[in-house]
Design an enzyme around this catalytic site. Structure first.
Site, PDB file in Angstrom:
ATOM      1  N   ARG A 115       0.811  -1.238   0.000  1.00 36.47           N
ATOM      2  CA  ARG A 115       0.000   0.000   0.000  1.00 36.47           C
ATOM      3  C   ARG A 115       0.831   1.268   0.000  1.00 36.47           C
ATOM      4  O   ARG A 115       0.352   2.340   0.373  1.00 36.47           O
ATOM      5  CB  ARG A 115      -0.989   0.021   1.167  1.00 36.47           C
ATOM      6  N   LYS A 137       2.660  11.395 -11.015  1.00 36.21           N
ATOM      7  CA  LYS A 137       1.805  10.504 -11.813  1.00 36.21           C
ATOM      8  C   LYS A 137       2.603   9.255 -12.140  1.00 36.21           C
ATOM      9  O   LYS A 137       3.718   9.338 -12.665  1.00 36.21           O
ATOM     10  CB  LYS A 137       1.372  11.182 -13.111  1.00 36.21           C
ATOM     11  N   GLU A 179       8.859  18.985 -24.800  1.00 39.02           N
ATOM     12  CA  GLU A 179       8.185  19.244 -23.510  1.00 39.02           C
ATOM     13  C   GLU A 179       8.765  20.495 -22.844  1.00 39.02           C
ATOM     14  O   GLU A 179       8.052  21.209 -22.132  1.00 39.02           O
ATOM     15  CB  GLU A 179       8.303  18.029 -22.578  1.00 39.02           C
ATOM     16  N   LYS A 221       6.951  23.169 -13.800  1.00 33.26           N
ATOM     17  CA  LYS A 221       6.109  22.025 -13.479  1.00 33.26           C
ATOM     18  C   LYS A 221       5.813  21.974 -11.986  1.00 33.26           C
ATOM     19  O   LYS A 221       4.687  21.718 -11.575  1.00 33.26           O
ATOM     20  CB  LYS A 221       6.745  20.705 -13.942  1.00 33.26           C
ATOM     21  N   GLU A 231      -4.892  17.450 -10.615  1.00 38.53           N
ATOM     22  CA  GLU A 231      -5.465  17.872 -11.901  1.00 38.53           C
ATOM     23  C   GLU A 231      -6.959  18.163 -11.823  1.00 38.53           C
ATOM     24  O   GLU A 231      -7.754  17.690 -12.622  1.00 38.53           O
ATOM     25  CB  GLU A 231      -5.168  16.835 -12.999  1.00 38.53           C
ATOM     26  N   ARG A 235      -3.556  22.041 -13.641  1.00 34.07           N
ATOM     27  CA  ARG A 235      -2.558  21.062 -14.067  1.00 34.07           C
ATOM     28  C   ARG A 235      -2.819  20.583 -15.492  1.00 34.07           C
ATOM     29  O   ARG A 235      -1.897  20.173 -16.195  1.00 34.07           O
ATOM     30  CB  ARG A 235      -2.504  19.876 -13.079  1.00 34.07           C
ATOM     31  N   ASN A 239      -1.065  19.660 -20.559  1.00 33.03           N
ATOM     32  CA  ASN A 239      -1.410  18.800 -21.691  1.00 33.03           C
ATOM     33  C   ASN A 239      -1.469  19.552 -23.017  1.00 33.03           C
ATOM     34  O   ASN A 239      -1.989  19.028 -23.998  1.00 33.03           O
ATOM     35  CB  ASN A 239      -2.754  18.112 -21.428  1.00 33.03           C
ATOM     36  N   HIS A 242      -1.228  17.732 -26.331  1.00 31.18           N
ATOM     37  CA  HIS A 242      -1.273  16.303 -26.049  1.00 31.18           C
ATOM     38  C   HIS A 242      -2.504  15.599 -26.602  1.00 31.18           C
ATOM     39  O   HIS A 242      -2.437  14.420 -26.919  1.00 31.18           O
ATOM     40  CB  HIS A 242      -1.142  16.047 -24.546  1.00 31.18           C
ATOM     41  N   HIS A 246      -1.653  12.650 -28.762  1.00 27.59           N
ATOM     42  CA  HIS A 246      -2.077  11.271 -28.470  1.00 27.59           C
ATOM     43  C   HIS A 246      -2.803  10.671 -29.670  1.00 27.59           C
ATOM     44  O   HIS A 246      -2.690   9.471 -29.933  1.00 27.59           O
ATOM     45  CB  HIS A 246      -2.979  11.230 -27.230  1.00 27.59           C
ATOM     46  N   HIS A 259       6.759  10.214 -28.367  1.00 22.84           N
ATOM     47  CA  HIS A 259       5.754  11.049 -27.712  1.00 22.84           C
ATOM     48  C   HIS A 259       6.051  12.543 -27.912  1.00 22.84           C
ATOM     49  O   HIS A 259       5.163  13.313 -28.296  1.00 22.84           O
ATOM     50  CB  HIS A 259       5.703  10.685 -26.225  1.00 22.84           C
TER      51      HIS A 259
HETATM   52  N1  LIG Z   1       4.352  10.509 -15.185  1.00 20.76           N
HETATM   53  C1  LIG Z   1       4.252  11.573 -15.942  1.00 20.76           C
HETATM   54  O1  LIG Z   1       3.854  12.651 -15.495  1.00 20.76           O
HETATM   55  C2  LIG Z   1       4.672  11.469 -17.369  1.00 20.76           C
HETATM   56  C3  LIG Z   1       4.852  12.625 -18.117  1.00 20.76           C
HETATM   57  C4  LIG Z   1       5.315  12.503 -19.427  1.00 20.76           C
HETATM   58  C5  LIG Z   1       5.583  11.247 -19.952  1.00 20.76           C
HETATM   59  N2  LIG Z   1       5.384  10.141 -19.190  1.00 20.76           N
HETATM   60  C6  LIG Z   1       5.696   8.798 -19.723  1.00 20.76           C
HETATM   61  O2  LIG Z   1       7.079   8.754 -19.985  1.00 20.76           O
HETATM   62  C7  LIG Z   1       7.323   7.803 -21.014  1.00 20.76           C
HETATM   63  C8  LIG Z   1       8.282   8.399 -22.015  1.00 20.76           C
HETATM   64  O3  LIG Z   1       9.501   8.678 -21.347  1.00 20.76           O
HETATM   65  P1  LIG Z   1      10.883   8.768 -22.136  1.00 20.76           P
HETATM   66  O4  LIG Z   1      10.723   9.694 -23.273  1.00 20.76           O
HETATM   67  O5  LIG Z   1      11.916   9.011 -21.140  1.00 20.76           O
HETATM   68  O6  LIG Z   1      10.983   7.325 -22.802  1.00 20.76           O
HETATM   69  P2  LIG Z   1      11.790   5.989 -22.373  1.00 20.76           P
HETATM   70  O7  LIG Z   1      11.757   5.772 -20.933  1.00 20.76           O
HETATM   71  O8  LIG Z   1      11.273   4.916 -23.261  1.00 20.76           O
HETATM   72  O9  LIG Z   1      13.287   6.356 -22.796  1.00 20.76           O
HETATM   73  C9  LIG Z   1      13.586   6.554 -24.165  1.00 20.76           C
HETATM   74  C10 LIG Z   1      14.747   5.642 -24.617  1.00 20.76           C
HETATM   75  O10 LIG Z   1      15.976   6.160 -24.120  1.00 20.76           O
HETATM   76  C11 LIG Z   1      16.686   5.150 -23.417  1.00 20.76           C
HETATM   77  N3  LIG Z   1      17.483   5.842 -22.425  1.00 20.76           N
HETATM   78  C12 LIG Z   1      17.089   6.347 -21.249  1.00 20.76           C
HETATM   79  N4  LIG Z   1      18.081   7.042 -20.677  1.00 20.76           N
HETATM   80  C13 LIG Z   1      19.139   6.982 -21.510  1.00 20.76           C
HETATM   81  C14 LIG Z   1      20.456   7.516 -21.485  1.00 20.76           C
HETATM   82  N5  LIG Z   1      20.849   8.329 -20.488  1.00 20.76           N
HETATM   83  N6  LIG Z   1      21.289   7.239 -22.506  1.00 20.76           N
HETATM   84  C15 LIG Z   1      20.854   6.461 -23.543  1.00 20.76           C
HETATM   85  N7  LIG Z   1      19.630   5.944 -23.639  1.00 20.76           N
HETATM   86  C16 LIG Z   1      18.771   6.207 -22.631  1.00 20.76           C
HETATM   87  C17 LIG Z   1      15.596   4.267 -22.892  1.00 20.76           C
HETATM   88  O11 LIG Z   1      16.073   2.995 -22.518  1.00 20.76           O
HETATM   89  C18 LIG Z   1      14.637   4.227 -24.079  1.00 20.76           C
HETATM   90  O12 LIG Z   1      15.109   3.338 -25.058  1.00 20.76           O
HETATM   91  C19 LIG Z   1       5.971   7.453 -21.600  1.00 20.76           C
HETATM   92  O13 LIG Z   1       5.608   6.170 -21.164  1.00 20.76           O
HETATM   93  C20 LIG Z   1       5.044   8.501 -21.018  1.00 20.76           C
HETATM   94  O14 LIG Z   1       3.721   8.027 -20.853  1.00 20.76           O
HETATM   95  C21 LIG Z   1       4.941  10.230 -17.921  1.00 20.76           C
HETATM   96 ZN   LIG Z   2       4.047  14.731 -22.690  1.00 27.78          ZN
END
Ligand SMILES: NC(=O)c1ccc[n+]([C@@H]2O[C@H](COP(=O)([O-])OP(=O)(O)OC[C@H]3O[C@@H](n4cnc5c(N)ncnc54)[C@H](O)[C@@H]3O)[C@@H](O)[C@H]2O)c1
Ligand SMILES: [Zn+2]
Length: 363
Positions: A115, A137, A179, A221, A231, A235, A239, A242, A246, A259
């Site tokens: 939990r 999130k 972003e 942020k 949100e 907040r 988006n 987005h 999406h 993304h």
């Molecule tokens: N929680 C939130 O508020 C929030 C906000 C925006 C996005 N997200 C989520 O985040 C995800 C996207 O995140 P992302 O863009 O980091 O993608 P990701 O985590 O897939 O990373 C992108 C790629 O880079 C690689 N990588 C990571 N760090 C590296 C480094 N230092 N050197 C070389 N390669 C590296 C990863 O292994 C992957 O192949 C999505 O799932 C999205 O839904 C969440």
């Molecule tokens: Zn985003």
């Protein structure tokens, strides 16, 4: 910098070489046990450094396969398997080492395990450093919807080491910059000026420029999240681009566009709709296009979607409330609004123009 959420407040540490510094973790680890969650791309690069910093603790680890397609309940279960098999207690601290995928999954595992246990975000992509690691999130995807299974769970600290960005592929760096631009467009016009002036330094991965971009993004942020953690209102400004983005991601199939790339084209569409409504000057739309294109990001949507398909895809986005589509639109560069109060005919006209333009392009 601090995310100000009362008893759940936490620091965002930003700088060079932080991941190998014990001081970045020790104050935020309550027990002796830590579980480091990473993936098979990031672990070979940075796990050793993190382990050295945690050497005085009882370290466990789980390495997940890399990729958005593994951001699901089956892969999440591997984190629970490790927590239980290794008998980690309620005072374990989960440490997420990787991009947004690892951060969202490790955070969600920490939210659920017994939990709720503590976790620390160690984001290694630009996107994760400026966006996903901050704000609490967490979650995974379901076959029927992205990020649809999740929880709010704030980390105890965010450790953003800008040195890790040196190994990031160019395309991932650009996706993160989308972003970054988003924060400027939503609420920080001075930041937009700075981004325009800093384009070359950012693309050359100048350490000071990257640190400043991460810092200013996180400050924006953190302010938005502190004002509206769950949100209820403001907040949702985060988006911008987005709902369109999406639709691009889902319409083309996840993974086709990153993304951040989809968000870049989506922000231009939001700006164009705002201009059609008479809310934003045409010159400002041009300025937004140039800024994003200058970072190597796409500024036009993909040529494959009809207006009907766009509308269907946008209707699935979780920002639909009471049957009306709510969008984040721009009143100015640096002045976004969340609204369902716009002329739907203007949206349809934009989507039809988009589809027609691409029809010409492929003819
Ligand atoms: N929680 C939130 O508020 C929030 C906000 C925006 C996005 N997200 C989520 O985040 C995800 C996207 O995140 P992302 O863009 O980091 O993608 P990701 O985590 O897939 O990373 C992108 C790629 O880079 C690689 N990588 C990571 N760090 C590296 C480094 N230092 N050197 C070389 N390669 C590296 C990863 O292994 C992957 O192949 C999505 O799932 C999205 O839904 C969440
Ligand atoms: Zn985003």
């Amino acid at each position: 910098m601090e995310v100000d959420l009362g008893a759940r407040s936490y620091p965002i540490l930003i700088g060079c070489g932080l991941i190998s510094s014990p001081d970045c973790y020790a104050p935020y680890v309550r027990g002796r046990q830590v579980l480091v969650v990473s993936n098979d791309t990031v672990a070979p690069l940075y796990l050793d450094a993190v382990e050295r910093a945690l050497a005085s603790l009882d370290i466990h680890k789980v390495i997940l396969p890399d990729g958005e397609r593994y951001k699901d309940l089956a892969t999440l279960n591997r984190i629970f398997d490790a927590l239980l098999a290794e008998r980690l207690g309620r005072d374990v601290t989960v440490i997420a080492l990787g991009g947004g995928v690892v951060g969202d999954m490790a955070g969600f595992a920490a939210a659920c395990y017994q939990r709720g246990v503590d976790f620390i975000q160690v984001p290694t992509t630009l996107l994760a450093q400026v966006d996903s690691s901050v704000g609490g999130k967490t979650g995974v995807n379901h076959a029927l919807g992205k990020n649809m299974i999740g929880a709010f769970h704030q980390p105890r600290a965010v450790v953003a080491d800008t040195d890790t960005l040196s190994t990031l592929p160019d395309r991932e760096l650009a996706a993160g910059l989308a972003e970054v631009v988003k924060y400027g467009l939503i609420r920080d016009p001075d930041f937009v000026d700075w981004l325009e002036a800093s384009r070359e330094r950012l693309l050359a991965r100048d350490a000071d420029a990257l640190a400043e971009a991460v810092e200013r993004s996180c400050r924006n942020k953190a302010e938005v999240v502190a004002a509206d953690e769950r949100e209820a209102g403001q907040r949702a400004l985060l988006n911008l681009g987005h709902t369109f983005g999406h639709a691009i991601e889902a319409g083309l199939g996840y993974g086709e566009w990153l993304h951040g790339e989809a968000v870049a084209a989506g922000m231009v569409m939001a700006a164009e709709l705002s201009a059609r409504l008479g809310w934003l000057a045409a010159d400002d739309v041009g300025r937004i296009r140039r800024l994003l294109a200058g970072f190597g990001l796409p500024v036009d949507p993909p040529p494959d979607l009809t207006a009907e398909r766009w509308l269907a895809l946008m209707a699935v986005d979780k920002k639909v409330q009471g049957g009306r589509l709510r969008l984040v639109l721009l009143r100015a560069i640096g002045g976004a609004v969340v609204t369902a109060d716009f002329d739907p005919a203007a949206l349809r006209a934009l989507l039809e123009q988009t589809a027609a333009a691409s029809g010409r392009a492929t003819a």
